[in-house]
Write an enzyme that holds these catalytic residues in place. Structure first.
Site, mmCIF file in Angstrom:
data_model
loop_
_atom_site.group_PDB
_atom_site.id
_atom_site.type_symbol
_atom_site.label_atom_id
_atom_site.label_comp_id
_atom_site.label_asym_id
_atom_site.label_seq_id
_atom_site.Cartn_x
_atom_site.Cartn_y
_atom_site.Cartn_z
ATOM 1 N N GLN A 52 0.857 -1.187 0.000
ATOM 2 C CA GLN A 52 0.000 0.000 0.000
ATOM 3 C C GLN A 52 0.895 1.239 0.000
ATOM 4 O OE1 GLN A 52 -1.907 0.700 3.718
ATOM 5 N NE2 GLN A 52 -3.609 1.842 2.861
ATOM 6 N N SER A 103 4.365 -0.976 4.014
ATOM 7 C CA SER A 103 4.637 -2.279 4.643
ATOM 8 C C SER A 103 4.985 -3.321 3.594
ATOM 9 C CB SER A 103 3.410 -2.791 5.408
ATOM 10 O OG SER A 103 3.150 -1.982 6.511
ATOM 11 N N GLU A 120 -10.119 -1.279 5.767
ATOM 12 C CA GLU A 120 -8.898 -1.470 6.541
ATOM 13 C C GLU A 120 -9.194 -1.441 8.039
ATOM 14 O OE1 GLU A 120 -5.755 1.335 5.648
ATOM 15 O OE2 GLU A 120 -4.273 0.035 6.584
ATOM 16 N N GLU A 134 -5.961 8.414 17.672
ATOM 17 C CA GLU A 134 -6.432 9.770 17.997
ATOM 18 C C GLU A 134 -7.472 10.207 16.955
ATOM 19 O OE1 GLU A 134 -3.262 8.894 17.843
ATOM 20 O OE2 GLU A 134 -2.447 9.258 19.835
HETATM 21 C C1 LIG Z 1 3.227 -0.822 11.248
HETATM 22 C C2 LIG Z 1 2.831 0.256 10.286
HETATM 23 C C3 LIG Z 1 2.527 -0.109 8.997
HETATM 24 C C4 LIG Z 1 2.184 0.872 8.070
HETATM 25 N N1 LIG Z 1 1.962 0.458 6.795
HETATM 26 C C5 LIG Z 1 1.659 1.381 5.863
HETATM 27 C C6 LIG Z 1 1.486 0.959 4.504
HETATM 28 O O1 LIG Z 1 1.604 -0.226 4.170
HETATM 29 N N2 LIG Z 1 1.217 1.900 3.590
HETATM 30 C C7 LIG Z 1 1.077 3.222 3.915
HETATM 31 O O2 LIG Z 1 0.786 4.002 3.024
HETATM 32 N N3 LIG Z 1 1.246 3.659 5.186
HETATM 33 C C8 LIG Z 1 1.546 2.758 6.170
HETATM 34 N N4 LIG Z 1 1.754 3.170 7.470
HETATM 35 C C9 LIG Z 1 1.696 4.602 7.789
HETATM 36 C C10 LIG Z 1 0.485 5.006 8.616
HETATM 37 O O3 LIG Z 1 -0.683 4.954 7.863
HETATM 38 C C11 LIG Z 1 0.771 6.397 9.198
HETATM 39 O O4 LIG Z 1 1.851 6.267 10.088
HETATM 40 C C12 LIG Z 1 -0.427 6.977 9.921
HETATM 41 O O5 LIG Z 1 -1.447 7.286 9.022
HETATM 42 C C13 LIG Z 1 -0.064 8.227 10.733
HETATM 43 O O6 LIG Z 1 0.555 9.168 9.929
HETATM 44 P P1 LIG Z 1 1.963 9.820 10.328
HETATM 45 O O7 LIG Z 1 2.915 8.715 10.664
HETATM 46 O O8 LIG Z 1 2.327 10.786 9.257
HETATM 47 O O9 LIG Z 1 1.725 10.590 11.695
HETATM 48 P P2 LIG Z 1 1.073 12.033 11.877
HETATM 49 O O10 LIG Z 1 -0.116 12.161 11.021
HETATM 50 O O11 LIG Z 1 2.156 13.038 11.750
HETATM 51 O O12 LIG Z 1 0.595 11.936 13.370
HETATM 52 C C14 LIG Z 1 1.476 12.089 14.487
HETATM 53 C C15 LIG Z 1 0.615 12.106 15.756
HETATM 54 O O13 LIG Z 1 -0.243 13.255 15.738
HETATM 55 C C16 LIG Z 1 -1.612 12.862 15.874
HETATM 56 N N5 LIG Z 1 -2.472 13.708 15.046
HETATM 57 C C17 LIG Z 1 -2.242 14.084 13.764
HETATM 58 N N6 LIG Z 1 -3.276 14.847 13.330
HETATM 59 C C18 LIG Z 1 -4.159 14.921 14.357
HETATM 60 C C19 LIG Z 1 -5.426 15.543 14.524
HETATM 61 N N7 LIG Z 1 -5.981 16.232 13.535
HETATM 62 N N8 LIG Z 1 -6.069 15.405 15.709
HETATM 63 C C20 LIG Z 1 -5.519 14.682 16.723
HETATM 64 N N9 LIG Z 1 -4.317 14.082 16.629
HETATM 65 C C21 LIG Z 1 -3.654 14.195 15.467
HETATM 66 C C22 LIG Z 1 -1.645 11.447 15.355
HETATM 67 O O14 LIG Z 1 -2.755 10.739 15.828
HETATM 68 C C23 LIG Z 1 -0.320 10.904 15.879
HETATM 69 O O15 LIG Z 1 -0.413 10.511 17.224
HETATM 70 C C24 LIG Z 1 2.108 2.237 8.432
HETATM 71 C C25 LIG Z 1 2.409 2.605 9.743
HETATM 72 C C26 LIG Z 1 2.787 1.642 10.656
HETATM 73 C C27 LIG Z 1 3.134 2.079 12.054
#
Ligand SMILES: Cc1cc2nc3c(=O)[nH]c(=O)nc-3n(C[C@H](O)[C@H](O)[C@H](O)COP(=O)(O)OP(=O)(O)OC[C@H]3O[C@@H](n4cnc5c(N)ncnc54)[C@H](O)[C@@H]3O)c2cc1C
Length: 379
Positions: free
Chosen positions: A125, A160, A244, A361
């Site tokens: 993905q 992933s 998902e 969150e």
């Molecule tokens: C094990 C694992 C597998 C994954 N696999 C894939 C994959 O296969 N393909 C893919 O595309 N992605 C994948 N991801 C990525 C995943 O979808 C993102 O990490 C996730 O959507 C969070 O985005 P970010 O890491 O940019 O964090 P951010 O969006 O920067 O968030 C950081 C923190 O801020 C909080 N936050 C952000 N905005 C808000 C808001 N508006 N209100 C309250 N809190 C908020 C979040 O909840 C979080 O705690 C994977 C992640 C993990 C950990």
């Protein structure tokens, strides 16, 4: 809702159990986050597929058994109870396939689904970007029109299993001049080994390359690999996100099996009274999640959709998974610490549950606003 299964359902369950009993590898396969383990899990997908077990709910023409959602849940219970290997094909099977069933063309389904079912083509993905995770609509990777298709450029991250996978599906900005960020996005499939793609593995906490960053430099994708209408990618992607978080990604069978293993561990360790409540909580949580999922599945079968309730599911299973594994590690003490033990590896994975598939969150915001009708938060 009737919780009794029909004799035909019970026969199906027995058939699954017997097949798994005969075929599940006696020794666990190496971790699927390694090249060797990935290959071994791919071979296991082929073995499942040879008899239609890899995608039991799909129509037979694509490699399934047309078994329906309820029997898929029964299958999953037996699968995890048998200690069968993790599913390396799950991103394709649980995220891309439902999208193709709902929005793909007949040609795309016929071309993409059978090799997905057999594990011949494993999908990653490619949604997240360095500045676009929770706020996915701010994504910047582009799709630019060219003769007979599109040229993809930009960076994706946290993909992933992309270190070893074959193809990927993701969202790209095809019109940079729209009024709102979620407009002008196109959903495309692309080859991870195409010219212009660089895959850079990212190590997980235990050092295994469980994810990758993807760098795309004018990667050509033919028109036949666009899913739905160009520019309509957001609507399509949101349907995938529901799958998902909701029913398919984490079936209750997985947590039931883990909770029973925890109970076994607790008994083996002399049933320490101090941990009794945590073990009971894990068993009750797994059972509650099973019943909630059956209820959601019945609604689905009756033609309803699951909607924002899928966010409840997501928060529940991810928190249950962590609590369950923390209890196991506490029971094991220093024995559970080496990163390669089964419980430790599963714990590391459980820790990511509140992050992937949409952070908890954000899920709590959805629950507050859409299910409880509370005022919108500060965003
Ligand atoms: C094990 C694992 C597998 C994954 N696999 C894939 C994959 O296969 N393909 C893919 O595309 N992605 C994948 N991801 C990525 C995943 O979808 C993102 O990490 C996730 O959507 C969070 O985005 P970010 O890491 O940019 O964090 P951010 O969006 O920067 O968030 C950081 C923190 O801020 C909080 N936050 C952000 N905005 C808000 C808001 N508006 N209100 C309250 N809190 C908020 C979040 O909840 C979080 O705690 C994977 C992640 C993990 C950990």
């Amino acid at each position: 809702m009737d919780l009794a299964f029909s004799p035909a359902d019970e026969e199906f369950r027995t058939e699954v159990r017997e097949w798994l009993h005969a075929r599940v590898p006696r020794e666990p396969l190496p971790s699927l986050e390694t090249a060797e383990g990935f290959a071994a899990h791919r071979a296991w997908e082929a073995e499942l597929a040879a008899e239609g077990w890899s995608v039991v709910d799909w129509p037979a023409e694509y490699g399934g058994r047309d078994a329906g959602l309820l029997r898929w849940l029964l299958f999953e219970e037996e699968y995890w109870a048998a200690g069968a290997p993790g599913r390396v094909g799950q991103n394709g099977i649980h995220l891309l396939a439902p999208t193709l069933f709902a929005h793909g063309t007949g040609e795309q389904r016929a071309r993409v689904l059978p090799p997905m079912a057999s594990g011949e083509v494993i999908w990653a993905q490619a949604w997240s970007e360095p500045e676009a995770g929770s706020d996915l609509a701010s994504l910047r990777a582009r799709a630019v029109r060219t003769d007979g298709g599109w040229l993809l450029s930009g960076q994706k991250t946290w993909s992933s299993r992309a270190a070893f996978a074959d193809r990927a599906f993701g969202l790209f900005r095809s019109d940079p001049d729209t009024a709102k960020p979620h407009q002008g996005l196109t959903y495309l499939m692309f080859d991870l080994r195409a010219p212009g793609v660089t895959v850079r593995p990212i190590a997980r906490l235990d050092g295994k390359p469980a994810f990758a960053e993807l760098f795309l430099d004018e990667v050509f994708v033919p028109d036949e690999d666009v899913i739905g209408e160009p520019g309509q990618g957001w609507r399509i992607a949101m349907a995938t996100a529901g799958d998902e978080r909701g029913l398919m990604l984490r079936s209750p069978g997985r947590f039931l099996a883990a909770a029973r293993r925890l109970e076994g561990l607790w008994r083996e360790r002399g049933g320490p009274v101090s941990e009794r409540d945590r073990v009971a909580d894990a068993l009750m949580g797994a059972r509650a999640y099973q019943l909630f999922t059956y209820a959601a599945a019945s609604r689905f079968i009756d033609g309803e959709t699951v909607g924002p309730e899928s966010s409840l599911n997501k928060v529940f299973w991810s928190e249950l998974d962590i609590a369950l594994h923390e209890t196991a590690l506490d029971l094991l003490g220093p024995e559970g610490e080496p990163a390669d033990t089964d419980w430790a590896e599963r714990y590391v994975f459980a820790l990511a549950g509140p992050i992937y598939a949409g952070t908890n969150e954000i899920q709590r915001d959805i629950i507050a606003e859409r299910l409880l009708g509370l005022p919108k938060g500060r965003r």
